[in-house]
Design a protein around this motif. Sequence first.
Motif, PDB file in Angstrom:
ATOM      1  N   UNK A 509      15.025 -10.468   0.573  1.00  0.00           N
ATOM      2  CA  UNK A 509      15.032  -9.233   1.446  1.00  0.00           C
ATOM      3  C   UNK A 509      14.115  -8.080   0.850  1.00  0.00           C
ATOM      4  N   UNK A 510      14.322  -7.849  -0.324  1.00  0.00           N
ATOM      5  CA  UNK A 510      13.956  -6.663  -1.145  1.00  0.00           C
ATOM      6  C   UNK A 510      12.297  -7.282  -1.312  1.00  0.00           C
ATOM      7  N   UNK A 511      11.967  -8.427  -1.623  1.00  0.00           N
ATOM      8  CA  UNK A 511      10.441  -8.770  -1.540  1.00  0.00           C
ATOM      9  C   UNK A 511       9.919  -8.832  -0.215  1.00  0.00           C
ATOM     10  N   UNK A 512      10.525  -8.874   0.622  1.00  0.00           N
ATOM     11  CA  UNK A 512       9.769  -8.661   1.908  1.00  0.00           C
ATOM     12  C   UNK A 512       9.459  -7.289   2.408  1.00  0.00           C
ATOM     13  N   UNK A 513      10.504  -6.129   1.890  1.00  0.00           N
ATOM     14  CA  UNK A 513      10.439  -4.813   2.032  1.00  0.00           C
ATOM     15  C   UNK A 513       9.169  -4.365   1.078  1.00  0.00           C
ATOM     16  N   UNK A 514       9.149  -4.816   0.042  1.00  0.00           N
ATOM     17  CA  UNK A 514       8.131  -4.403  -0.755  1.00  0.00           C
ATOM     18  C   UNK A 514       6.558  -5.000  -0.418  1.00  0.00           C
ATOM     19  N   UNK A 515       6.561  -6.170   0.172  1.00  0.00           N
ATOM     20  CA  UNK A 515       5.348  -6.461   0.550  1.00  0.00           C
ATOM     21  C   UNK A 515       4.713  -5.562   1.981  1.00  0.00           C
ATOM     22  N   UNK A 516       5.711  -4.955   2.771  1.00  0.00           N
ATOM     23  CA  UNK A 516       5.323  -4.089   3.643  1.00  0.00           C
ATOM     24  C   UNK A 516       4.743  -2.774   3.066  1.00  0.00           C
ATOM     25  N   UNK A 517       5.581  -2.462   2.140  1.00  0.00           N
ATOM     26  CA  UNK A 517       4.911  -1.113   1.473  1.00  0.00           C
ATOM     27  C   UNK A 517       3.885  -1.326   0.564  1.00  0.00           C
ATOM     28  N   UNK A 523       2.620   2.963   7.309  1.00  0.00           N
ATOM     29  CA  UNK A 523       1.841   4.126   7.382  1.00  0.00           C
ATOM     30  C   UNK A 523       0.615   4.328   8.633  1.00  0.00           C
ATOM     31  N   UNK A 524       0.291   5.344   8.962  1.00  0.00           N
ATOM     32  CA  UNK A 524      -0.810   5.152  10.182  1.00  0.00           C
ATOM     33  C   UNK A 524      -1.997   4.354   9.791  1.00  0.00           C
ATOM     34  N   UNK A 525      -2.257   3.979   8.277  1.00  0.00           N
ATOM     35  CA  UNK A 525      -3.638   3.260   8.237  1.00  0.00           C
ATOM     36  C   UNK A 525      -3.375   1.683   8.825  1.00  0.00           C
ATOM     37  N   UNK A 526      -2.238   1.457   9.042  1.00  0.00           N
ATOM     38  CA  UNK A 526      -2.010   0.139   9.703  1.00  0.00           C
ATOM     39  C   UNK A 526      -1.823   0.193  11.214  1.00  0.00           C
ATOM     40  N   UNK A 528       0.047  -0.567  14.744  1.00  0.00           N
ATOM     41  CA  UNK A 528       1.409  -0.635  15.216  1.00  0.00           C
ATOM     42  C   UNK A 528       2.270  -0.455  14.133  1.00  0.00           C
ATOM     43  N   UNK A 529       1.945   0.824  13.378  1.00  0.00           N
ATOM     44  CA  UNK A 529       2.755   1.105  12.192  1.00  0.00           C
ATOM     45  C   UNK A 529       4.242   1.517  12.561  1.00  0.00           C
ATOM     46  N   UNK A 530       4.243   2.356  13.902  1.00  0.00           N
ATOM     47  CA  UNK A 530       5.595   2.709  14.273  1.00  0.00           C
ATOM     48  C   UNK A 530       6.518   1.816  14.649  1.00  0.00           C
ATOM     49  N   UNK A 531       5.878   0.676  15.278  1.00  0.00           N
ATOM     50  CA  UNK A 531       6.463  -0.650  15.785  1.00  0.00           C
ATOM     51  C   UNK A 531       7.025  -1.278  14.511  1.00  0.00           C
ATOM     52  N   UNK A 532       6.316  -1.470  13.582  1.00  0.00           N
ATOM     53  CA  UNK A 532       6.789  -2.177  12.411  1.00  0.00           C
ATOM     54  C   UNK A 532       7.710  -1.398  11.580  1.00  0.00           C
ATOM     55  N   UNK A 533       7.874  -0.089  11.214  1.00  0.00           N
ATOM     56  CA  UNK A 533       8.712   1.022  10.885  1.00  0.00           C
ATOM     57  C   UNK A 533       9.916   0.482  11.708  1.00  0.00           C
ATOM     58  N   UNK A 559      10.071   8.443   2.024  1.00  0.00           N
ATOM     59  CA  UNK A 559       8.648   8.644   1.754  1.00  0.00           C
ATOM     60  C   UNK A 559       7.763   8.655   2.872  1.00  0.00           C
ATOM     61  N   UNK A 560       7.997   7.765   3.930  1.00  0.00           N
ATOM     62  CA  UNK A 560       7.207   7.613   4.906  1.00  0.00           C
ATOM     63  C   UNK A 560       7.024   9.232   5.816  1.00  0.00           C
ATOM     64  N   UNK A 561       8.342   9.385   5.948  1.00  0.00           N
ATOM     65  CA  UNK A 561       8.359  10.799   6.731  1.00  0.00           C
ATOM     66  C   UNK A 561       7.877  11.889   5.799  1.00  0.00           C
TER      67      UNK A 561
END
Length: 749
Positions: A509-517, A523-526, A528-533, A559-561
Amino acid sequence: MLAAEDQLESDGYRLLMAFRQAGSSSERARMTRDIAAVVRDHRVDHLEAIWTAVSELLAASAPTDARRAAFEFMLACIQGQYPRLGLLRAEFYRALQDYDNQDDMELRITALRALIKEGRDISGFEKSVGRMLLDWLRQLFERAQRAAAQSLDLSQLAASYNGSLSRSAGSGSGSGSARLSALAGSASQRVAASSGSNPYHPQFSTVLTLLTSVVKFNASCFEERETARFIEIVCRICDKTLYPEDVQNCLGFMDVAVRYAYVPQTALTCYVRTLCRCVNLDQFARTSWAIMRNLLKSHCAHGAILILCAILEDDRHASVVPLLRGAVFFLGMSSWGSQRVETLSHTFSRALTAMERALSYRRTNVDYEILLNMNRLLKKYGEKLTTFEWELYYDMLEHLTHYALEHARTSPAKYSAATTTTTAAAAAAPIVVMAGTDGNRVPSEFVTAAMVELVDEPGDELLWMILKAFARIVARLQIDYQKRALPGPVHRFIRVLERLQPCLTEESALLLIDYYVAQDAFYPVSADWLRTLADAIDRFYRKERRTSIRLRMLHIVVEVYEGTKDMYADQIVPALLLPMLADTHDETDDAVRQQALQLLLLIGMDCDTLDKMKAEEGDGGAGDGDDDDDKKEQTQTHQCLQRTLEAIAACLACHCPWPASAALPASGSHPSGRVAHAGPALARSSALRGTPTPSTIARSASSGPATMERSSPAGGLFGATGATASFLPRAVQPNCHAHLGRGLVLYWD
């Protein structure tokens, strides 16, 4: 003695006369046996004339003993006079072909075996001996099937009778049909296990063995359509027989057909299908694979591969598990197995496409075989797979995740902050969470590095074996990903982890979260970032129960906020953060509650500051065209502030006990030397707008214990090294200073 033999050689006519002088059938049968004894050991002339007279004993009205005597004479002539038979050999063959009394089938078979020398010499009968053997084969097999069916019917009748007796004696009402089915099944097994119980079975085996020898030694004598006919009938028998010996003989014929003759295209489909069924039988698995391997080395290889793929892709075979499982085994073993056929030219993608189609049937035996082949492919050729083949591989892996998810629903892992292990302890443990009985260890969470070493145990159920095979594959992929050596597309592996999210280990699970980060997915560079978050918050905070994962998600949200609030606070706060933190007052995890409360304070301060700025801008007299927009933004900011203060008030009103490690020092001075203050100075900017005031918050807090403390570990979410944020009622904040004119502030004393 020599004189007597010479006389016999020249007096075949006398033997014929003696036979004709015999009156009754019994006397003629006795005389025929005497002549047969002479013919077997001595040269006798006029054999054709003698046989013409003796053949009258083969009439349908002749007694059994007379018919047997005639066959004994035929056999004696073949054994003693074979080089001198001449045209008589054809007469014998015609007699055997035209004779239709099934009671003497064993005698006919014995005579034919001798006449063609166990299949080595069919000269003169090349065009018809095959058809005759096939006719005999069908007749004997039908009789064997009828005998087996009668035996099964008797067993069912006995079971039904016993069941009715049991019911009449007061047994359970639902046990009769179950017992009938069980006894019928066991009767069928008994018939299959004891070939001697069927009187026609030995004859059938003899004819099939004879046909095999005929094809082996005379393959060039048969046309393609005849060979195809042989194969079709033998395969049909092999698919229907109840006797293991028959399966062995049929496989013997199929082996001869591919090694000494060839498999015609018209018979290739039934040939391959029969092998797919036979390979499921333990005692014939190696033999079936050896035959298939020879087939795949012949000119029929490409056609056989296409047939194997067609079997898996045809919906009509969805319920024929042995057929599907055999096709999967042959495809995998020949393509990338330990005995791979190097001469095959098809790509892995062709086999993977067919296997992927078979997964849609949801057959556990077939799925387990596919998993074994996928594991073997990953170990041996993972680095050589093309992008398209990896896409197919991950499509199959995603399809198989339903086993892990269903198992997690039926036996969920028990997560709690108290039972969460450290990273070092988790690495030392061979399996994080396992379930099972009798020493069987089955993964309930996926996945850890130790799961690569999982092996099937004798007592494992099929579902457990599937889970272990699936865990081995995902564990191997995760290890490669952590080593930055994953050969396939990373995003497809991440998609598999996403599907497994309800049953992921803490490490995964932590590996998956770190991948997103790492991918800036929050972040807005991606896109559908709001939906992903929002999805990540739902999965890793709201629905998650493990402290480390929830704290990690909270840290990322802060951090995102902090990074996006200047531009996107109006989207993030009301839609994501406030719903996320709305139930903080009900939070039972101390560490999570403290961090969530700090985030609430941060949001409240920002909203209060922004609210004041909007109000000041409004007082400064903005342009008329912007009035409506400004008022709308001000209203939205005010609503966010109000919701934030309500959440903080709810936290103050809760009666949850706090751990001693979180208490404020009794001396009134914090060890860090600085105290984060967000005390009653909530009022001035908010009291006039209907939001909770300091007095309201104090009253909510006073309903609980006399002193209520809120603190977090040093260096919390505010990023001040060694600093500790505290949110306490006024009564227990001796070092806090209220700055009523500044609204909600964070003040370091």
